[in-house]
Design a protein around this motif. Structure first.
Motif, PDB file in Angstrom:
ATOM      1  N   LYS A 191      -9.238   6.462  -1.393  1.00  0.00           N
ATOM      2  CA  LYS A 191      -8.593   6.876  -0.136  1.00  0.00           C
ATOM      3  C   LYS A 191      -7.137   7.291  -0.364  1.00  0.00           C
ATOM      4  O   LYS A 191      -6.610   8.137   0.344  1.00  0.00           O
ATOM      5  CB  LYS A 191      -8.667   5.706   0.844  1.00  0.00           C
ATOM      6  N   PHE A 192      -6.485   6.678  -1.358  1.00  0.00           N
ATOM      7  CA  PHE A 192      -5.079   6.932  -1.639  1.00  0.00           C
ATOM      8  C   PHE A 192      -4.925   7.577  -3.011  1.00  0.00           C
ATOM      9  O   PHE A 192      -5.800   7.468  -3.851  1.00  0.00           O
ATOM     10  CB  PHE A 192      -4.280   5.622  -1.584  1.00  0.00           C
ATOM     11  N   SER A 193      -3.775   8.224  -3.216  1.00  0.00           N
ATOM     12  CA  SER A 193      -3.503   8.939  -4.464  1.00  0.00           C
ATOM     13  C   SER A 193      -2.248   8.397  -5.135  1.00  0.00           C
ATOM     14  O   SER A 193      -1.384   7.796  -4.481  1.00  0.00           O
ATOM     15  CB  SER A 193      -3.274  10.427  -4.176  1.00  0.00           C
ATOM     16  N   ILE A 194      -2.131   8.669  -6.422  1.00  0.00           N
ATOM     17  CA  ILE A 194      -0.923   8.322  -7.157  1.00  0.00           C
ATOM     18  C   ILE A 194       0.249   9.040  -6.500  1.00  0.00           C
ATOM     19  O   ILE A 194       0.172  10.221  -6.180  1.00  0.00           O
ATOM     20  CB  ILE A 194      -1.083   8.683  -8.643  1.00  0.00           C
ATOM     21  N   GLY A 195       1.313   8.288  -6.261  1.00  0.00           N
ATOM     22  CA  GLY A 195       2.501   8.817  -5.597  1.00  0.00           C
ATOM     23  C   GLY A 195       2.585   8.481  -4.121  1.00  0.00           C
ATOM     24  O   GLY A 195       3.664   8.564  -3.532  1.00  0.00           O
ATOM     25  N   ASN A 196       1.456   8.097  -3.507  1.00  0.00           N
ATOM     26  CA  ASN A 196       1.489   7.714  -2.087  1.00  0.00           C
ATOM     27  C   ASN A 196       2.306   6.441  -1.888  1.00  0.00           C
ATOM     28  O   ASN A 196       2.275   5.537  -2.718  1.00  0.00           O
ATOM     29  CB  ASN A 196       0.093   7.431  -1.550  1.00  0.00           C
ATOM     30  N   ILE A 197       3.011   6.379  -0.763  1.00  0.00           N
ATOM     31  CA  ILE A 197       3.686   5.147  -0.360  1.00  0.00           C
ATOM     32  C   ILE A 197       2.759   4.434   0.610  1.00  0.00           C
ATOM     33  O   ILE A 197       2.301   5.012   1.593  1.00  0.00           O
ATOM     34  CB  ILE A 197       5.044   5.425   0.300  1.00  0.00           C
ATOM     35  N   VAL A 198       2.479   3.180   0.307  1.00  0.00           N
ATOM     36  CA  VAL A 198       1.562   2.385   1.115  1.00  0.00           C
ATOM     37  C   VAL A 198       2.223   1.059   1.475  1.00  0.00           C
ATOM     38  O   VAL A 198       3.232   0.670   0.893  1.00  0.00           O
ATOM     39  CB  VAL A 198       0.232   2.135   0.354  1.00  0.00           C
ATOM     40  N   LYS A 199       1.610   0.385   2.446  1.00  0.00           N
ATOM     41  CA  LYS A 199       2.063  -0.954   2.806  1.00  0.00           C
ATOM     42  C   LYS A 199       0.838  -1.857   2.877  1.00  0.00           C
ATOM     43  O   LYS A 199      -0.286  -1.384   3.102  1.00  0.00           O
ATOM     44  CB  LYS A 199       2.827  -0.959   4.124  1.00  0.00           C
ATOM     45  N   HIS A 200       1.054  -3.134   2.665  1.00  0.00           N
ATOM     46  CA  HIS A 200      -0.043  -4.098   2.716  1.00  0.00           C
ATOM     47  C   HIS A 200      -0.410  -4.357   4.170  1.00  0.00           C
ATOM     48  O   HIS A 200       0.457  -4.455   5.033  1.00  0.00           O
ATOM     49  CB  HIS A 200       0.354  -5.400   2.023  1.00  0.00           C
ATOM     50  N   ARG A 201      -1.679  -4.446   4.418  1.00  0.00           N
ATOM     51  CA  ARG A 201      -2.197  -4.653   5.775  1.00  0.00           C
ATOM     52  C   ARG A 201      -1.765  -6.008   6.355  1.00  0.00           C
ATOM     53  O   ARG A 201      -1.534  -6.126   7.556  1.00  0.00           O
ATOM     54  CB  ARG A 201      -3.723  -4.560   5.732  1.00  0.00           C
ATOM     55  N   PHE A 202      -1.653  -7.040   5.523  1.00  0.00           N
ATOM     56  CA  PHE A 202      -1.356  -8.393   6.015  1.00  0.00           C
ATOM     57  C   PHE A 202      -0.030  -8.960   5.515  1.00  0.00           C
ATOM     58  O   PHE A 202       0.591  -9.750   6.207  1.00  0.00           O
ATOM     59  CB  PHE A 202      -2.472  -9.362   5.601  1.00  0.00           C
ATOM     60  N   GLU A 227      -8.111  -1.436  -1.857  1.00  0.00           N
ATOM     61  CA  GLU A 227      -7.994  -0.361  -0.877  1.00  0.00           C
ATOM     62  C   GLU A 227      -8.063  -0.887   0.557  1.00  0.00           C
ATOM     63  O   GLU A 227      -7.312  -0.453   1.426  1.00  0.00           O
ATOM     64  CB  GLU A 227      -9.106   0.666  -1.122  1.00  0.00           C
ATOM     65  N   GLN A 228      -8.957  -1.848   0.822  1.00  0.00           N
ATOM     66  CA  GLN A 228      -9.123  -2.352   2.184  1.00  0.00           C
ATOM     67  C   GLN A 228      -7.874  -3.043   2.716  1.00  0.00           C
ATOM     68  O   GLN A 228      -7.726  -3.175   3.928  1.00  0.00           O
ATOM     69  CB  GLN A 228     -10.334  -3.272   2.285  1.00  0.00           C
ATOM     70  N   ASN A 229      -6.976  -3.463   1.837  1.00  0.00           N
ATOM     71  CA  ASN A 229      -5.765  -4.154   2.271  1.00  0.00           C
ATOM     72  C   ASN A 229      -4.528  -3.263   2.281  1.00  0.00           C
ATOM     73  O   ASN A 229      -3.409  -3.752   2.382  1.00  0.00           O
ATOM     74  CB  ASN A 229      -5.520  -5.397   1.415  1.00  0.00           C
ATOM     75  N   LEU A 230      -4.725  -1.942   2.173  1.00  0.00           N
ATOM     76  CA  LEU A 230      -3.602  -1.016   2.185  1.00  0.00           C
ATOM     77  C   LEU A 230      -3.676  -0.044   3.355  1.00  0.00           C
ATOM     78  O   LEU A 230      -4.756   0.328   3.800  1.00  0.00           O
ATOM     79  CB  LEU A 230      -3.566  -0.208   0.882  1.00  0.00           C
ATOM     80  N   LEU A 231      -2.505   0.362   3.813  1.00  0.00           N
ATOM     81  CA  LEU A 231      -2.345   1.390   4.841  1.00  0.00           C
ATOM     82  C   LEU A 231      -1.270   2.364   4.352  1.00  0.00           C
ATOM     83  O   LEU A 231      -0.347   1.963   3.638  1.00  0.00           O
ATOM     84  CB  LEU A 231      -1.864   0.773   6.159  1.00  0.00           C
ATOM     85  N   ILE A 232      -1.356   3.610   4.757  1.00  0.00           N
ATOM     86  CA  ILE A 232      -0.275   4.553   4.456  1.00  0.00           C
ATOM     87  C   ILE A 232       0.988   4.084   5.172  1.00  0.00           C
ATOM     88  O   ILE A 232       0.939   3.675   6.337  1.00  0.00           O
ATOM     89  CB  ILE A 232      -0.655   5.979   4.922  1.00  0.00           C
ATOM     90  N   ASP A 233       2.110   4.105   4.467  1.00  0.00           N
ATOM     91  CA  ASP A 233       3.402   3.793   5.070  1.00  0.00           C
ATOM     92  C   ASP A 233       3.969   5.104   5.607  1.00  0.00           C
ATOM     93  O   ASP A 233       4.333   5.987   4.835  1.00  0.00           O
ATOM     94  CB  ASP A 233       4.337   3.188   4.031  1.00  0.00           C
TER      95      ASP A 233
END
Length: 110
Positions: A8-19, A73-79
């Motif tokens: 779902k996400f790519s190298i370079g994406n900024i993400v945040k933890h869901r919890f 992946e299930q614990n990440l969201l796009i920031d």
């Protein structure tokens, strides 16, 4: 036959933890869990992810520190804050930030 996994996400994406309270830049990924059983069992059961999904390596940060995180992946969201990350490891792999993600150095792509 090897199972094809679409990340779902790519190298370079900024993400945040869901919890948990951290964000970071993805610098590598595994198509499914590739860490120790001890590490896996240390995750609180209520947020413990399934192993059969992509796991991401992050240059992670919170308000107190920088570190490397390994997150399902299930614990990440796009920031979507459009703020850059400040982890010192970012400069080793990435050359620029476009407001939503980082672009790898040309040498990192080889």
């Amino acid at each position: 036959m090897q199972k094809l996994v679409e990340a779902k996400f790519s190298i370079g994406n900024i993400v945040k933890h869901r919890f948990l309270n951290f964000r970071g830049v993805i610098f590598d990924l595994d198509p499914e869990f590739n860490n120790t059983e001890e590490w896996y069992l240390a995750i609180p059961e209520q947020i413990r992810p399934i192993k059969e999904q992509p796991f991401y390596h992050l240059f992670a940060e919170n308000e107190e520190t920088f570190y490397i995180a390994y997150v399902s992946e299930q614990n990440l969201l796009i920031d979507d804050s459009n703020k850059p990350c400040n982890h010192p490891g970012i400069k080793e792999i990435f050359e620029s930030f476009n407001g939503s993600s980082y672009k790898p150095h040309n040498k990192a792509k080889n």
